[in-house]
Design a protein around this motif. Structure first.
Motif, PDB file in Angstrom:
ATOM      1  N   LEU A  30       0.962  -1.219  -0.046  1.00 28.94           N
ATOM      2  CA  LEU A  30       0.072   0.333  -0.266  1.00 28.94           C
ATOM      3  C   LEU A  30       1.053   0.862   0.257  1.00 28.94           C
ATOM      4  CD1 LEU A  30      -2.791  -0.813   2.522  1.00 28.94           C
ATOM      5  CD2 LEU A  30      -2.737  -0.405  -0.295  1.00 28.94           C
ATOM      6  N   TYR A  31       1.509   0.982   0.850  1.00 24.71           N
ATOM      7  CA  TYR A  31       3.223   2.326   0.882  1.00 24.71           C
ATOM      8  C   TYR A  31       3.790   2.420  -0.495  1.00 24.71           C
ATOM      9  CZ  TYR A  31       2.117   2.647   5.868  1.00 24.71           C
ATOM     10  OH  TYR A  31       1.743   3.270   7.286  1.00 24.71           O
ATOM     11  N   ASP A  32       4.014   1.926  -0.870  1.00 23.10           N
ATOM     12  CA  ASP A  32       4.434   1.300  -2.138  1.00 23.10           C
ATOM     13  C   ASP A  32       3.772   2.344  -3.298  1.00 23.10           C
ATOM     14  OD1 ASP A  32       6.937   0.877  -1.516  1.00 23.10           O
ATOM     15  OD2 ASP A  32       6.486  -1.433  -2.134  1.00 23.10           O
ATOM     16  N   ILE A  58      11.207  -8.783  15.961  1.00 24.34           N
ATOM     17  CA  ILE A  58       9.862  -8.430  14.821  1.00 24.34           C
ATOM     18  C   ILE A  58       9.908  -6.625  14.737  1.00 24.34           C
ATOM     19  CG2 ILE A  58       9.111  -7.592  17.392  1.00 24.34           C
ATOM     20  CD1 ILE A  58       6.840  -7.930  13.924  1.00 24.34           C
ATOM     21  N   ARG A  59      11.014  -6.145  15.736  1.00 26.27           N
ATOM     22  CA  ARG A  59      11.488  -4.720  15.070  1.00 26.27           C
ATOM     23  C   ARG A  59      12.306  -4.701  14.356  1.00 26.27           C
ATOM     24  NH1 ARG A  59       9.783   0.267  16.914  1.00 26.27           N
ATOM     25  NH2 ARG A  59       8.563  -0.997  19.075  1.00 26.27           N
ATOM     26  N   ILE A  60      13.591  -4.894  14.240  1.00 29.49           N
ATOM     27  CA  ILE A  60      14.440  -5.372  13.113  1.00 29.49           C
ATOM     28  C   ILE A  60      13.694  -5.156  11.581  1.00 29.49           C
ATOM     29  CG2 ILE A  60      16.212  -6.333  11.525  1.00 29.49           C
ATOM     30  CD1 ILE A  60      16.946  -7.007  14.993  1.00 29.49           C
ATOM     31  N   LEU A  61      12.321  -6.243  11.698  1.00 27.81           N
ATOM     32  CA  LEU A  61      11.787  -6.207  10.220  1.00 27.81           C
ATOM     33  C   LEU A  61      11.453  -4.893  10.367  1.00 27.81           C
ATOM     34  CD1 LEU A  61      10.418 -10.327  11.008  1.00 27.81           C
ATOM     35  CD2 LEU A  61      12.107  -9.213   9.424  1.00 27.81           C
ATOM     36  N   TYR A  62      10.254  -4.357  10.786  1.00 29.97           N
ATOM     37  CA  TYR A  62       9.181  -3.333  10.450  1.00 29.97           C
ATOM     38  C   TYR A  62      10.529  -2.496  10.472  1.00 29.97           C
ATOM     39  CZ  TYR A  62       7.195   0.983  12.946  1.00 29.97           C
ATOM     40  OH  TYR A  62       6.289   1.481  13.430  1.00 29.97           O
ATOM     41  N   GLU A  63      11.025  -2.095  11.405  1.00 29.76           N
ATOM     42  CA  GLU A  63      12.510  -0.655  10.804  1.00 29.76           C
ATOM     43  C   GLU A  63      13.254  -1.021   9.416  1.00 29.76           C
ATOM     44  OE1 GLU A  63      14.777  -0.226  14.096  1.00 29.76           O
ATOM     45  OE2 GLU A  63      13.368   0.121  15.217  1.00 29.76           O
ATOM     46  N   GLU A  64      13.453  -2.200   9.200  1.00 26.31           N
ATOM     47  CA  GLU A  64      13.658  -2.643   7.662  1.00 26.31           C
ATOM     48  C   GLU A  64      13.437  -2.580   6.613  1.00 26.31           C
ATOM     49  OE1 GLU A  64      15.540  -6.194   7.786  1.00 26.31           O
ATOM     50  OE2 GLU A  64      17.574  -5.759   8.653  1.00 26.31           O
ATOM     51  N   LYS A  65      11.895  -3.043   6.892  1.00 25.46           N
ATOM     52  CA  LYS A  65      10.757  -2.406   6.057  1.00 25.46           C
ATOM     53  C   LYS A  65       9.817  -1.496   5.161  1.00 25.46           C
ATOM     54  CE  LYS A  65       8.756  -6.456   4.903  1.00 25.46           C
ATOM     55  NZ  LYS A  65       9.014  -6.718   4.147  1.00 25.46           N
ATOM     56  N   PHE A  66      10.354  -0.209   6.710  1.00 24.84           N
ATOM     57  CA  PHE A  66       9.866   1.128   6.812  1.00 24.84           C
ATOM     58  C   PHE A  66      10.729   2.021   7.002  1.00 24.84           C
ATOM     59  CE2 PHE A  66       6.169  -1.895   7.513  1.00 24.84           C
ATOM     60  CZ  PHE A  66       5.556  -1.846   6.401  1.00 24.84           C
ATOM     61  N   SER A  67      10.729   3.225   6.355  1.00 28.28           N
ATOM     62  CA  SER A  67      10.900   4.067   6.003  1.00 28.28           C
ATOM     63  C   SER A  67      10.754   5.032   7.473  1.00 28.28           C
ATOM     64  CB  SER A  67      11.308   4.920   5.636  1.00 28.28           C
ATOM     65  OG  SER A  67      10.354   5.716   4.827  1.00 28.28           O
ATOM     66  N   ALA A  68      12.216   5.885   7.830  1.00 29.17           N
ATOM     67  CA  ALA A  68      10.954   6.704   9.250  1.00 29.17           C
ATOM     68  C   ALA A  68      10.107   7.742   9.043  1.00 29.17           C
ATOM     69  CB  ALA A  68      12.235   7.542   9.799  1.00 29.17           C
TER      70      ALA A  68
END
Length: 81
Positions: A30-32, A58-68
């Motif tokens: 969706l964000y793409d 889970i936190r690493i997956l989230y931070e890798e997948k979504f920008s700040a």
């Protein structure tokens, strides 16, 4: 009348059989497409399990997948079990 703030609310433990990678991928798609829905994901982290189903990263997956910037729309709250 109050206007809604969150478009999606997900509450689930960080275990592999809850479809978490699929959920993250769906929001990523969706964000793409520049559809920045507001997501709140509350995710308890159970203690390590012998069968290896707990997603401790889970936190690493989230931070890798979504920008700040995207994380302004998608909030992940983790907590120890």
């Amino acid at each position: 009348m109050h206007q809604k703030f969150w478009d999606v609310l997900n509450v689930s433990r960080a275990v592999s059989f809850k479809g978490i990678p699929e959920f993250l991928n769906a929001v990523r798609e969706l964000y793409d497409r520049k559809q920045f829905i507001r997501v709140l994901y509350i995710c308890p982290l159970p203690p390590g399990e012998a069968d290896g189903t707990t997603l401790h990263n889970i936190r690493i997956l989230y931070e890798e997948k979504f920008s700040a910037e995207e994380r302004h729309y998608f909030t992940l709250i983790t907590m120890d079990w």
